[in-house]
Scaffold this active site. Structure first.
Site, PDB file in Angstrom:
ATOM      1  N   ASP A 116       0.830  -1.206   0.000  1.00 45.84           N
ATOM      2  CA  ASP A 116       0.000   0.000   0.000  1.00 45.84           C
ATOM      3  C   ASP A 116       0.870   1.265   0.000  1.00 45.84           C
ATOM      4  OD1 ASP A 116      -2.040   1.915   0.511  1.00 45.84           O
ATOM      5  OD2 ASP A 116      -3.179   0.432   1.658  1.00 45.84           O
ATOM      6  N   THR A 158      -7.122   3.644  -1.854  1.00 46.57           N
ATOM      7  CA  THR A 158      -6.823   2.252  -1.533  1.00 46.57           C
ATOM      8  C   THR A 158      -7.817   1.274  -2.143  1.00 46.57           C
ATOM      9  OG1 THR A 158      -5.790   2.952   0.530  1.00 46.57           O
ATOM     10  CG2 THR A 158      -6.443   0.640   0.368  1.00 46.57           C
ATOM     11  N   ASN A 202     -12.791   5.175  -1.915  1.00 41.73           N
ATOM     12  CA  ASN A 202     -12.939   4.495  -0.632  1.00 41.73           C
ATOM     13  C   ASN A 202     -14.347   4.678  -0.079  1.00 41.73           C
ATOM     14  OD1 ASN A 202     -10.286   3.642  -0.647  1.00 41.73           O
ATOM     15  ND2 ASN A 202      -9.564   5.196   0.787  1.00 41.73           N
ATOM     16  N   ARG A 215     -10.362  -3.594   3.161  1.00 43.07           N
ATOM     17  CA  ARG A 215     -10.620  -3.302   1.750  1.00 43.07           C
ATOM     18  C   ARG A 215      -9.552  -3.890   0.834  1.00 43.07           C
ATOM     19  NH1 ARG A 215      -9.949   1.577   4.477  1.00 43.07           N
ATOM     20  NH2 ARG A 215      -8.201   2.952   3.904  1.00 43.07           N
ATOM     21  N   ASP A 272       1.618   2.513   3.727  1.00 47.09           N
ATOM     22  CA  ASP A 272       0.613   3.565   3.572  1.00 47.09           C
ATOM     23  C   ASP A 272       0.418   4.353   4.860  1.00 47.09           C
ATOM     24  OD1 ASP A 272      -1.713   4.762   1.976  1.00 47.09           O
ATOM     25  OD2 ASP A 272      -2.746   4.015   3.752  1.00 47.09           O
ATOM     26  N   HIS A 275       1.182   8.303   5.481  1.00 48.09           N
ATOM     27  CA  HIS A 275       0.199   9.269   5.969  1.00 48.09           C
ATOM     28  C   HIS A 275       0.685   9.997   7.217  1.00 48.09           C
ATOM     29  CE1 HIS A 275      -3.108   8.582   3.259  1.00 48.09           C
ATOM     30  NE2 HIS A 275      -3.164   7.290   3.516  1.00 48.09           N
TER      31      HIS A 275
END
Length: 561
Positions: free
Chosen positions: A43, A82, A103, A173, A307, A311
Site C-alpha cells: 500500500d 486504496t 474508498n 478493503r 501507507d 500518511h
C-alpha cells in the site's frame, strides 16, 4: 531501552519468517503452471519510492528485480485511493467496471442513520450497508458486495473448485478487493483497533494460524518497544534522517517507531503490522498446504504499513526509509520460507497507488508549489459559501473531502439544484488550487480510455474512475502538489490525485528459473490479472477485461499464448 518484541528488529523478522525452513529442494520453472500464485500489494509503494530504493536493498526486492520488472506501472484512473487501486489488481478491470470508484461514495437516496440519529449517506467501499449500523469503522460490516466483477481467485475456483483462494491484509478493503467473493480464507486487521485479525461476518471457523497470529500480536503489544533496529543497513537512512517541523507541536523525519506498551495505533503505523501479516500468510500457506494440492492455489497479501507510515510521517524521512528496509527483509524471509518448503510459486508485486510527501518538507526541498488545500474547498467550506450565495439552508453538497466525487443534496428541487450547481462551479472554476471540474453528464459522454496510460489526459483518467450509478454530480480534481488535508493531525500527507506521483507504481513478476528483463514502457495494474491467468492456462475472452497479458518471455517466445 525498552525491550523489543519479536517484530522489532531485522534479525528477528528474518528468523520469524524463516522459522519453517528445512533443507528441501526448490522447484525450477518448467512448462507447467506454478502451483501457487502469490500476489502482493504494498500500500502506497509508489514508483518514486521503488526507484529511490532499488539497487540498495539486498533482500526480497533484489530477488524480484531478477524477474520481469515494469518500473512504469500505472493505477491509471484518477481516484488513486486504496479501495479502487486494490480493485484493479486481480480483476483486470479499472474502477469504471469494478464499480469501486473511491474508498467512500454517497448514496443520496439512503435513509440510514448512525447510532446518534444522524443521517449517514456515506457508503464504504468494502461494507454491506444493509447490515451495518453506519459507515463508521466501528459500525460497518465488511463485505465484497460492491465489487461488480470477479477476481482471479473467483475465476480460478469457477474453473476448478479444487483451487484454494486465500487473502490476508492489514486492511479489510485490501483483502476483500483482491480476494473477491469466493475466498476459502480471508483475514484482515480489525479496522477499529488494528491489532487483531478478523474475517467476514458469518464465517465461524478460526484456524490455528489465526489464533497464533493474534496471540503473537498481543505478546508484542504487551511490552513497550524501543527504536526499530536496522543493524548494518542503518547507514542507508542516514541522509534521510532530518527533522522537519509540521506544526509547532509536531515534527517528522527522524523517528524509528518507538512505542508504548499497548499502543495499537503505533503498532499499525510501523513495520510490525506488515511482519504480522506476512507471518500469518506463511502460516496459512503451511497449514493449508497451499501450492501442494491438485490445482493451482492463490494467496493475495495486502501489506498496509507503508501507507500508514506515509500518511503519518510522509514519504521522504527516516520513518519511510526504515519501513522500506524492514519490508525488504520481511519479503526475503517470506520467500526463503517458501523455498524451503519446495513450493513452485510465482510472485506478482505492485501497489494500490503512490503518494506524495508532506507539503512542508516538500516545500523545503525545492518543490515551491507544494501546499495544503484551502479549507474553503472542503464540504463545510463550500456549504457555507453556497448558503451565503444562494440563501438556501442545510447541507447543499456532500463529499468525502475537497476533491473527488461531490454530490448535490437530494432535498433540493430541480431549480435549486441548478442554482447550487451554478454557484459551486463558479467557486471551483475560480479557485487557483483546482485543476478541473467535471459534471456527471460530461463524464458519462466520454469514451472509456485506452492506449498507453502515461499518455492519457485528465479527462480520460477521471472517466476510468466513473460509474454512472455511484459517481458524484461533480468530480473535482486539485492541481499537482496540493495536499487535500487542511491541517496536519493524525495524518499529514496523503494521495488520491490524478498526477503521476499517485498513479505510478512498480509491477514485478518473479518465478524461479525465469529469464529476467526490464520493460521501460508504461503498463497498467489491470494487466496483472490477465498475465497471471495466462501463466496458469486460464482462458479469457477478448475484451472480457480492461487489462492485457504482459509477455514475460524476453525472447522470441510468448507467455501470453
Amino acid at each position: 531501552m525498552p525491550a523489543r518484541s519479536s517484530f522489532r528488529s531485522l534479525s528477528a523478522v528474518a528468523l520469524m519468517l524463516s522459522s519453517m525452513m528445512s533443507a528441501q529442494p526448490v522447484y525450477a520453472q518448467g512448462p507447467t503452471p506454478p502451483r501457487l500464485l502469490i500476489v502482493i500489494s504494498v500500500d502506497q509503494f509508489s514508483g518514486d519510492l521503488f526507484n529511490q530504493y532499488r539497487g540498495v536493498l539486498p533482500g526480497g526486492f533484489k530477488r524480484l528485480e531478477e524477474g520481469a520488472v515494469f518500473p512504469r506501472g500505472y493505477q491509471s484512473h484518477a481516484a488513486t485511493e486504496t479501495c479502487p487501486g486494490h480493485s484493479t489488481i486481480l480483476t483486470g478491470d479499472r474502477p469504471a467496471r469494478t464499480g469501486i470508484i473511491a474508498n467512500t461514495w454517497y448514496d443520496m437516496a439512503s435513509t440510514r442513520k448512525d447510532k446518534d440519529g444522524r443521517q449517514d449517506k456515506a457508503i464504504y467501499c468494502a461494507e454491506d450497508e444493509t447490515r451495518g449500523a453506519s459507515s463508521r469503522p466501528s459500525d460497518y460490516v465488511p463485505s465484497p458486495v460492491h465489487l461488480k466483477v470477479p477476481t482471479l481467485g473467483d475465476r480460478m475456483k469457477a474453473a476448478d473448485p479444487r483451487s484454494r483462494v486465500v487473502s490476508v491484509a492489514g486492511k479489510d478493503r485490501a483483502a476483500i478487493m483482491m480476494g473477491g467473493a469466493h475466498t476459502d480464507e480471508i483475514w484482515f486487521l480489525r479496522p477499529t483497533d488494528h491489532a487483531q485479525f478478523i474475517t467476514l461476518a458469518g464465517r465461524t471457523n478460526t484456524p490455528a494460524s489465526i489464533i497464533r497470529a493474534n496471540q503473537a500480536i498481543d505478546t508484542a503489544l504487551a511490552a513497550p518497544a524501543g527504536p526499530f533496529d536496522l543493524g548494518a543497513q542503518a547507514n542507508i537512512c542516514a541522509t534521510r534522517s532530518r527533522t522537519t517541523a509540521i506544526t509547532p507541536d509536531l515534527s517528522i523525519g527522524t523517528g524509528r517507531f518507538e512505542r508504548k506498551a499497548g499502543d495499537k495505533a503505533a503498532f499499525r503505523a510501523s513495520p510490525e503490522s506488515d511482519t504480522a501479516t506476512l507471518s500469518l500468510a506463511s502460516s496459512l500457506i503451511a497449514d493449508m498446504r497451499l501450492g501442494k494440492g491438485p490445482a493451482t492455489d492463490l494467496i493475495a497479501i495486502g501489506l498496509s504499513a507503508t501507507d500508514i507510515v506515509g500518511h503519518r510521517y510522509g514519504t521522504q524521512g527516516n520513518e519511510m526509509c526504515t519501513q522500506i528496509i524492514a519490508l525488504d527483509t520481511m519479503l526475503d524471509g517470506f520467500f526463503r520460507t517458501l523455498d524451503a518448503q519446495g513450493i513452485d510459486y510465482a510472485v506478482a508485486l505492485t501497489a494500490d497507488h503512490g503518494g506524495q510527501d508532506a507539503p512542508e518538507r516538500a516545500a523545503d526541498s525545492a518543490i515551491v508549489d507544494a501546499s495544503r488545500v484551502d479549507k474553503a474547498l472542503t464540504p463545510n467550506g463550500l456549504n457555507a459559501a453556497l448558503a451565503k450565495a444562494t440563501g438556501l439552508s442545510g447541507p447543499l453538497l456532500y463529499g468525502d473531502g475537497a476533491a473527488g466525487d461531490i454530490y448535490l443534496a437530494s432535498t433540493l428541487t430541480p431549480a435549486q439544484r441548478r442554482q447550487v450547481a451554478t454557484a459551486a462551479l463558479k467557486i471551483w472554476q475560480a479557485h487557483p488550487q483546482v485543476a478541473a471540474v467535471f459534471t456527471h453528464d460530461e463524464l458519462a459522454k466520454y469514451p472509456l480510455p485506452s492506449g498507453p496510460p502515461d499518455a492519457w489526459n485528465i479527462e480520460q483518467e477521471a472517466r476510468a474512475s466513473f460509474d454512472p450509478a455511484r459517481s458524484g454530480d461533480f468530480v473535482v480534481l486539485l492541481k499537482p502538489r496540493i495536499t487535500p488535508i487542511v491541517e496536519a493531525g493524525k495524518y499529514i500527507a496523503t494521495h488520491g490525485s490524478p498526477w503521476d506521483y499517485d498513479r505510478r507504481v512498480p509491477i514485478l513478476f518473479w518465478r524461479k528459473g525465469m529469464a529476467g528483463f526490464e520493460q521501460p514502457n508504461s503498463v497498467e495494474t489491470v494487466d496483472i490479472m490477465p498475465t497471471l491467468a495466462a501463466m496458469i492456462g486460464l482462458k479469457l475472452s477478448a475484451g472480457e477485461v480492461d487489462g492485457r497479458c504482459l509477455d514475460l518471455d524476453p525472447g522470441m517466445g510468448s507467455t501470453c499464448k
